[in-house]
Design an enzyme around this catalytic site. Structure first.
Site, short mmCIF file in Angstrom:
data_model
loop_
_atom_site.label_atom_id
_atom_site.label_comp_id
_atom_site.label_asym_id
_atom_site.label_seq_id
_atom_site.Cartn_x
_atom_site.Cartn_y
_atom_site.Cartn_z
N TYR A 100 -136.94 -20.98 27.39
CA TYR A 100 -135.54 -21.40 27.35
C TYR A 100 -135.25 -22.34 28.52
O TYR A 100 -135.99 -22.39 29.51
CB TYR A 100 -134.60 -20.20 27.38
CG TYR A 100 -134.47 -19.51 28.72
CD1 TYR A 100 -135.33 -18.47 29.09
CD2 TYR A 100 -133.49 -19.88 29.64
CE1 TYR A 100 -135.20 -17.83 30.30
CE2 TYR A 100 -133.35 -19.25 30.86
CZ TYR A 100 -134.21 -18.23 31.19
OH TYR A 100 -134.08 -17.60 32.41
N CYS A 101 -134.16 -23.11 28.36
CA CYS A 101 -133.68 -23.98 29.45
C CYS A 101 -132.17 -23.78 29.56
O CYS A 101 -131.69 -22.66 29.46
CB CYS A 101 -134.07 -25.44 29.20
SG CYS A 101 -133.39 -26.16 27.68
N ARG A 102 -131.42 -24.86 29.72
CA ARG A 102 -129.96 -24.73 29.78
C ARG A 102 -129.33 -24.88 28.40
O ARG A 102 -128.58 -24.03 27.95
CB ARG A 102 -129.35 -25.76 30.74
CG ARG A 102 -127.82 -25.76 30.69
CD ARG A 102 -127.19 -26.57 31.78
NE ARG A 102 -125.78 -26.77 31.54
CZ ARG A 102 -124.84 -25.83 31.63
NH1 ARG A 102 -125.18 -24.60 31.95
NH2 ARG A 102 -123.57 -26.10 31.40
N ILE A 161 -129.79 -21.19 27.82
CA ILE A 161 -129.19 -19.99 28.42
C ILE A 161 -127.68 -19.99 28.23
O ILE A 161 -127.03 -18.95 28.34
CB ILE A 161 -129.57 -19.88 29.91
CG1 ILE A 161 -129.26 -18.47 30.44
CG2 ILE A 161 -128.88 -20.96 30.73
CD1 ILE A 161 -129.74 -18.22 31.85
#
Length: 318
Positions: free
Chosen positions: A106-108, A134
């Site tokens: 995952y990232c932003r 996220i």
């Protein structure tokens, strides 16, 4: 429809290249979406809820946060290790020694997680799952430079989302408008319903309906409804804002008298825009940035938009 994401198609970061077709007039409805096609993709995509279920049920999963270290330290999912996307190259990361280990990335907002997933598959990892951003994770997070411990549920009841969690598709973002002014989720706060019309400067159906959208924006202003344009093709091939394209967008807005707020793409919005396969595409959010109803593909007459807005507004008020 899941309020955490629009059921649209996934795509590349260079949105000016991906949005290559205009949609013909339509009575509404949403394009298909969901998990990556197994015939063409080497990894799976899941929602935050699906990822949490995987993590709850499988303690062997390695959760990988591919954001920058400063982003990770500010807030990350418990148990996640930090491997910045920029540091993932052709070499196998030392901390991921097992090529067959199940990975959840995952990232932003979902852009870097897709890039990292692609690279990890190319390296040779056999079980990669892309959770996206996220920003869509409504559960517990922790701060600091250490992974922490993922809270395994003792029972089958899932942890409740945090009271202040941002769970809507646009509940937390930052961008700029055509004049360079900062814009964030506060633009929704004073309205029961906001219509987000994603358009492009090359799209005739988009431009043809903008005069009537301008009229609707004025007519609904006193009904706690607003219209916001999202200009999709103001990025160059490097993913940077293109001043020439911004000027073109300004000229179109002035000519069509579509003098409502128009927002430019930003990293926080790439996750939404990269899922849109054609323009115009329109979706609605409430005062918290949570999606209401279904996305509408294609342009419409003023009469039809009035019907769609009134129907969607009734869903918010119900």
């Amino acid at each position: 429809m899941n309020r955490h994401r629009i059921s649209l198609l996934s795509g590349a970061l260079a949105l000016a290249l991906t949005l290559s077709a205009c949609a013909s007039p339509s009575g509404g409805g949403a394009p298909s979406g969901g998990k990556a096609d197994d015939a063409t993709a080497a990894y799976q995509t899941v929602t935050a809820e699906e990822a949490k279920k995987l993590l709850d049920e499988n303690p062997d999963i390695v959760l990988v946060d591919v954001r920058r270290p400063d982003e990770y330290e500010e807030s990350h999912i418990p148990g996640a290790i930090n491997i910045p996307n920029e540091e993932i190259d052709k070499q196998q990361p030392d901390v991921l020694a097992d090529l067959d280990a199940p990975l959840v990335i995952y990232c932003r907002t979902g852009v870097r997680s897709k890039q990292a997933s692609d690279k990890l598959v190319d390296i040779g990892y056999t079980s990669v799952t892309d959770m996206g951003g996220i920003v869509d994770w409504p559960y517990e997070t922790v701060s600091g430079g250490e992974p922490g411990t993922y809270p395994r549920p003792e029972k089958n009841d899932a942890a409740d989302p945090g009271e202040n969690a941002a769970t809507g598709i646009m509940s937390k973002f930052s961008a700029t408008d055509l004049e360079g002014n900062p814009v964030d989720q506060s633009i929704f706060a004073d309205y029961d319903l906001t219509m987000i019309n994603v358009w492009a400067t090359f799209c005739s159906p988009c431009i043809n309906e903008m005069p009537e959208l301008g009229e609707l924006a004025a007519e609904y202003a006193d009904k706690r409804v607003r219209i916001v344009g999202l200009v999709s093709d103001t990025l160059n091939s490097k993913g940077e804002l293109d001043e020439g394209q911004i000027e073109t967008a300004k000229e179109i807005v002035a000519k069509t008298k579509a003098d409502y707020l128009h927002v430019l793409p930003s990293e926080d919005l790439f996750g939404i825009l990269s899922q849109i396969s054609s323009v115009p595409t329109t979706f609605f959010v409430n005062s918290k940035g949570e999606q209401v109803g279904s996305a509408v593909l294609g342009s419409n007459t003023k009469k039809k938009w009035t019907q769609i807005i009134d129907q969607t507004l009734s869903e918010v008020s119900a």
